[in-house]
Motif scaffolding. Structure first.
Motif, PDB file in Angstrom:
ATOM      1  N   HIS A 103      11.674   2.978 -14.758  1.00 49.00           N
ATOM      2  CA  HIS A 103      11.869   1.594 -15.179  1.00 49.00           C
ATOM      3  C   HIS A 103      13.308   1.142 -14.942  1.00 49.00           C
ATOM      4  N   ALA A 104      14.273   2.050 -15.111  1.00 50.45           N
ATOM      5  CA  ALA A 104      15.652   1.692 -14.809  1.00 50.45           C
ATOM      6  C   ALA A 104      15.785   1.287 -13.341  1.00 50.45           C
ATOM      7  N   SER A 105      15.092   2.008 -12.472  1.00 51.89           N
ATOM      8  CA  SER A 105      15.130   1.662 -11.047  1.00 51.89           C
ATOM      9  C   SER A 105      14.435   0.331 -10.784  1.00 51.89           C
ATOM     10  N   MET A 106      13.291   0.104 -11.431  1.00 48.95           N
ATOM     11  CA  MET A 106      12.592  -1.163 -11.224  1.00 48.95           C
ATOM     12  C   MET A 106      13.428  -2.343 -11.707  1.00 48.95           C
ATOM     13  N   PHE A 107      14.106  -2.171 -12.842  1.00 55.13           N
ATOM     14  CA  PHE A 107      14.845  -3.286 -13.435  1.00 55.13           C
ATOM     15  C   PHE A 107      16.170  -3.568 -12.719  1.00 55.13           C
ATOM     16  N   PHE A 123      16.505  12.635 -18.181  1.00 56.77           N
ATOM     17  CA  PHE A 123      16.370  13.361 -19.441  1.00 56.77           C
ATOM     18  C   PHE A 123      17.705  13.559 -20.153  1.00 56.77           C
ATOM     19  N   ASN A 124      18.759  13.776 -19.396  1.00 56.36           N
ATOM     20  CA  ASN A 124      20.058  14.073 -19.997  1.00 56.36           C
ATOM     21  C   ASN A 124      20.904  12.833 -20.268  1.00 56.36           C
ATOM     22  N   TYR A 125      20.430  11.664 -19.856  1.00 48.05           N
ATOM     23  CA  TYR A 125      21.209  10.445 -20.078  1.00 48.05           C
ATOM     24  C   TYR A 125      20.246   9.292 -20.293  1.00 48.05           C
ATOM     25  N   LEU A 126      19.988   8.968 -21.548  1.00 45.11           N
ATOM     26  CA  LEU A 126      18.949   7.999 -21.903  1.00 45.11           C
ATOM     27  C   LEU A 126      19.539   6.650 -22.287  1.00 45.11           C
ATOM     28  N   TRP A 127      20.476   6.178 -21.521  1.00 45.79           N
ATOM     29  CA  TRP A 127      21.101   4.885 -21.793  1.00 45.79           C
ATOM     30  C   TRP A 127      21.438   4.207 -20.471  1.00 45.79           C
ATOM     31  N   LEU A 128      20.974   2.980 -20.318  1.00 42.44           N
ATOM     32  CA  LEU A 128      21.276   2.216 -19.117  1.00 42.44           C
ATOM     33  C   LEU A 128      22.657   1.599 -19.263  1.00 42.44           C
ATOM     34  N   SER A 129      23.549   1.946 -18.373  1.00 42.37           N
ATOM     35  CA  SER A 129      24.908   1.422 -18.437  1.00 42.37           C
ATOM     36  C   SER A 129      24.897  -0.103 -18.332  1.00 42.37           C
ATOM     37  N   LYS A 130      25.725  -0.738 -19.150  1.00 37.69           N
ATOM     38  CA  LYS A 130      25.818  -2.193 -19.102  1.00 37.69           C
ATOM     39  C   LYS A 130      26.494  -2.690 -17.840  1.00 37.69           C
ATOM     40  N   ASN A 131      27.035  -1.771 -17.064  1.00 35.68           N
ATOM     41  CA  ASN A 131      27.633  -2.155 -15.783  1.00 35.68           C
ATOM     42  C   ASN A 131      26.566  -2.509 -14.744  1.00 35.68           C
ATOM     43  N   HIS A 132      25.323  -2.096 -14.998  1.00 33.45           N
ATOM     44  CA  HIS A 132      24.242  -2.386 -14.055  1.00 33.45           C
ATOM     45  C   HIS A 132      23.501  -3.640 -14.497  1.00 33.45           C
ATOM     46  N   ALA A 133      23.431  -4.624 -13.641  1.00 33.76           N
ATOM     47  CA  ALA A 133      22.715  -5.861 -13.952  1.00 33.76           C
ATOM     48  C   ALA A 133      21.216  -5.633 -13.793  1.00 33.76           C
ATOM     49  N   ARG A 159      19.830   8.246  -8.677  1.00 31.97           N
ATOM     50  CA  ARG A 159      21.180   8.792  -8.456  1.00 31.97           C
ATOM     51  C   ARG A 159      22.253   7.741  -8.761  1.00 31.97           C
ATOM     52  N   GLU A 160      21.910   6.463  -8.530  1.00 32.79           N
ATOM     53  CA  GLU A 160      22.894   5.401  -8.754  1.00 32.79           C
ATOM     54  C   GLU A 160      22.994   4.979 -10.222  1.00 32.79           C
ATOM     55  N   HIS A 161      21.839   4.798 -10.889  1.00 35.57           N
ATOM     56  CA  HIS A 161      21.934   4.346 -12.284  1.00 35.57           C
ATOM     57  C   HIS A 161      22.085   5.508 -13.272  1.00 35.57           C
ATOM     58  N   GLY A 162      21.686   6.723 -12.884  1.00 37.99           N
ATOM     59  CA  GLY A 162      21.981   7.917 -13.673  1.00 37.99           C
ATOM     60  C   GLY A 162      21.071   8.189 -14.851  1.00 37.99           C
ATOM     61  N   GLU A 215       0.809  -1.217   0.000  1.00 38.21           N
ATOM     62  CA  GLU A 215       0.000   0.000   0.000  1.00 38.21           C
ATOM     63  C   GLU A 215       0.841   1.265   0.000  1.00 38.21           C
ATOM     64  N   ARG A 216       2.137   1.150   0.232  1.00 39.90           N
ATOM     65  CA  ARG A 216       2.997   2.335   0.248  1.00 39.90           C
ATOM     66  C   ARG A 216       4.194   2.102  -0.670  1.00 39.90           C
ATOM     67  N   ALA A 217       3.913   1.858  -1.940  1.00 41.16           N
ATOM     68  CA  ALA A 217       4.977   1.681  -2.929  1.00 41.16           C
ATOM     69  C   ALA A 217       5.219   3.015  -3.622  1.00 41.16           C
ATOM     70  N   MET A 218       6.466   3.461  -3.663  1.00 37.47           N
ATOM     71  CA  MET A 218       6.796   4.767  -4.222  1.00 37.47           C
ATOM     72  C   MET A 218       7.668   4.606  -5.461  1.00 37.47           C
ATOM     73  N   SER A 219       7.353   5.367  -6.505  1.00 38.10           N
ATOM     74  CA  SER A 219       8.188   5.370  -7.704  1.00 38.10           C
ATOM     75  C   SER A 219       9.453   6.177  -7.441  1.00 38.10           C
ATOM     76  N   ASN A 220      10.535   5.770  -8.111  1.00 41.97           N
ATOM     77  CA  ASN A 220      11.790   6.502  -7.959  1.00 41.97           C
ATOM     78  C   ASN A 220      11.841   7.756  -8.804  1.00 41.97           C
ATOM     79  N   ALA A 221      10.896   7.918  -9.742  1.00 40.70           N
ATOM     80  CA  ALA A 221      10.914   9.080 -10.632  1.00 40.70           C
ATOM     81  C   ALA A 221       9.515   9.305 -11.181  1.00 40.70           C
ATOM     82  N   THR A 222       9.365  10.406 -11.912  1.00 39.89           N
ATOM     83  CA  THR A 222       8.036  10.792 -12.409  1.00 39.89           C
ATOM     84  C   THR A 222       7.778  10.355 -13.841  1.00 39.89           C
ATOM     85  N   TRP A 223       8.774   9.749 -14.504  1.00 43.91           N
ATOM     86  CA  TRP A 223       8.543   9.367 -15.890  1.00 43.91           C
ATOM     87  C   TRP A 223       9.225   8.045 -16.203  1.00 43.91           C
ATOM     88  N   THR A 224       9.012   7.558 -17.440  1.00 44.97           N
ATOM     89  CA  THR A 224       9.298   6.174 -17.821  1.00 44.97           C
ATOM     90  C   THR A 224      10.743   5.757 -17.608  1.00 44.97           C
TER      91      THR A 224
END
Length: 391
Positions: A241-245, A257-267, A251-254, A228-237
């Motif tokens: 989704h990077a946080s969910m995945f 808007f200014n960086y639209l690529w998920l680093s391959k260093n993050h599993a 702040r950790e995955h980065g 009942e108290r689940a919070m999104s890490n951000a206001t947009w897609t």
């Protein structure tokens, strides 16, 4: 009148093929192996061809009768050149600018140039058909148009049948699916992860909202663990989704808007499950969850339904939307991708589930996202007749 119908049928089949195949060519880079794209292209051709036939055949009758009334006293006159020229000009002036606008190329100069080209081609068609009559005969032209109409009827009938049995012909079902027995008796569980993009928690009846907006989730949640108290890490897609995945904060995955690529260093969860032997698939109506952002990292198959749905977008549907009028045909009152997504999910599971490997499927639905288009059947569930009419 007969000449008008025959030429309208030929034009409808040609426009259906052009729009269906054109949409496929424009979006081919988004198609991935494992998805039934060929069947969907045939359905898109059928949707466009049937829709055009319903529109242009009555117009062809009117044009044919009008041309006959004007020139009926001229000996040896054949209606085909005039009718073909008029229908080609009308069809081209309606369809070509609309398709260009739909594809994002609707600038004023482009539209004017396309209109000039359409008129020039229509006049060339008139000249060519007249040359045909002079060189051979009006009878031979009549026979040729009859064979063309017969072929067009075959194209419309076959592709129309494919269309009628595809998700392009209907909105997603509001009926629960029949329960299916699990094929795997042991081993890791299958995982289905669904995101209802932009759905508000306080408008879900399973969370206490007064209207029955989520009846199936209501039933399912009675046997489930709900938070009942689940919070999104951000206001947009992208960042959310990077946080969910990844399980990381923005702040950790980065990603933002200014960086639209998920680093391959993050599993990602898909990578972890794939390494554990899972078959992985993502079916997303949201275009950001795709290969170009690397949010599809770890997914064996990534179907971006946002682009696949463009196969079924035709000029008539687009014009109907822009007019603000109620949909003129039932299949123009479609949802924004749910039926398409469900169909792809069924097809993928039929081919890949049930073996030794467990399945991880991620699905993102966008039915509540802007632009907010709700089929009339669902409006009637929550609106009065007057509200439905006004909407």
């Amino acid at each position: 009148m007969v000449a008008g119908i025959k030429i309208a049928l030929v034009m409808s089949a040609a426009l259906g093929i052009a729009e269906g195949v054109g949409a496929a060519i424009a979006n081919v880079k988004h198609f991935e192996a494992g998805l039934p794209v060929g069947w969907l292209i045939a359905a898109a051709v059928g949707k466009a061809a049937v829709t055009h036939a319903i529109l242009w055949c009555p117009i062809g009758v009117v044009v044919g009768i009008a041309s006959w009334l004007v020139a009926r006293r001229r000996a040896g006159w054949r209606p085909e050149p005039v009718v073909a020229c008029i229908l080609a000009a009308l069809g081209g002036l309606l369809v070509v600018p609309t398709d260009l606008d739909l594809a994002g190329h609707g600038g004023r100069v482009t539209l004017i140039a396309s209109a000039v080209i359409v008129v020039a081609l229509a006049l060339c068609l008139y000249w060519l058909l007249h040359a045909w009559i002079r060189r051979w005969s009006g009878k031979s032209l009549r026979i040729a148009t009859s064979w063309g109409a017969a072929l067009a009827i075959c194209v419309i009938a076959v592709s129309g049948y494919v269309f009628a049995n595809s998700p392009l012909a209907r909105a997603a079902s509001s009926q629960p699916a029949e329960p299916v027995a699990a094929n795997r008796s042991a081993g890791p569980p299958n995982v289905l992860w669904i995101v209802l993009d932009t759905v508000r928690a306080d408008r879900m009846s399973c969370n206490g909202f007064s209207e029955p907006t989520t009846p199936f989730l209501d039933e399912w949640s009675r046997q489930a663990v709900t938070f009942e108290r689940a919070m999104s890490n951000a206001t947009w897609t992208v960042p959310s989704h990077a946080s969910m995945f990844t399980g990381l904060s923005v702040r950790e995955h980065g990603m933002d808007f200014n960086y639209l690529w998920l680093s391959k260093n993050h599993a990602t969860v898909a990578e972890r499950l794939a390494a554990a032997g899972y078959r992985t698939v993502s079916l997303s109506n949201n275009a950001w969850i795709s290969r170009p952002t690397n949010l599809a990292q770890g997914f064996e198959t990534c179907g971006v339904v946002h682009f696949l749905r463009r196969l079924g977008r035709s000029s008539i549907e687009y014009l109907n939307e822009r007019s603000g009028l109620p949909p003129l045909l039932p299949w123009l009152d479609s949802d924004t991708g749910a039926a398409f997504t469900n169909y792809l999910a069924d097809e993928w599971l039929d081919q890949n589930a049930g073996g030794d490997a467990p399945v991880f499927m991620f699905v993102n639905y966008m039915e509540a996202h802007l632009p907010y288009r709700v089929p009339a059947a669902y409006r009637r569930m929550f609106m009065t007749d007057e509200q439905v009419r006004r909407s």
